[in-house]
Write a protein that holds these residues in place. Sequence first.
Motif: not given
Length: 300
Positions: A122-140
Amino acid sequence: MKKLAVFVLRSGLKHLRHFREGYDLAYLFPESGRLIPPLRDRAYDEVVLVDSTAASGLTLLRCRRLLEEVGLRNIKLAAHPLTKHAEVLLDIRLPRQEPSGVAVFVSGLPGSGKSALAYGLAEALGAGYVKWGKEVQRRFDVGLYGEALWRTEAENPFAVAERLVLDGVFDGARPAVVVDGVKSVWQMVYVSYAVLKAAVSLYVSAPPEARRLIVSARGMPDDAYDAERTALFAQSLREVEAASVAVKMDSKFLEKPAADMFKALGVSPFIGSYFNPFITKKTLLESWFKAWSRAEGVDS
């Protein structure tokens, strides 16, 4: 007024953004007629059946019959019309949706090095980064090692991806996003179509002994259940691996499919002729800081 949007899988998901508010959502496999999730209440004032495009309209008409057979009524047809015939057939004419940018999904067993690679990429691409597990744990409620989440997705394989998309996790102006840690093919399919980004899937692996050492040392709560967690998601991760380009973290040289994939993304995966898994000083320092923060109970 109760409204339901039913998306013809897979490409109907391209129009999800038009039905994000005010609609219950369901998904139809046109080959089998399977509807996900199973509808407990069919008393909708309006049902919109959504496909990506329509030419002859035969798919939409066949799918409408499938919905009528399960008791749904007041069904409107929605798609982007490709012919004059479709323009007359459709109740709702939608704009054409084309992919813009790329979603890179990085998967693998815990401790395989996938997060280090995903963040560095993500750093090399200048892309957004989404940590799937972290986002899931916030909601489920995921359970001790993912077992509660597994039961949720056994009933509805789109439940998690749907929630993250509707919550705007993937919204943003960057053309590329790197998604770290998806565990099923349907998670990748849903996100790719719904956010209109072409999917690239990388499956990261490391020697079992190295992976076990990393898992034992990092001290995350669910690592105590590594054997149970690995067994639980084994089948879905095998399917992800079969659909992905392999990246072997212990290899000095990349296999050609992986090298070609990185080249297509516009980044060089090499230092000289050796594979560089994008693990920069910044990536390592942030990883170490996060590990220290967990160990010391510091809110980072």
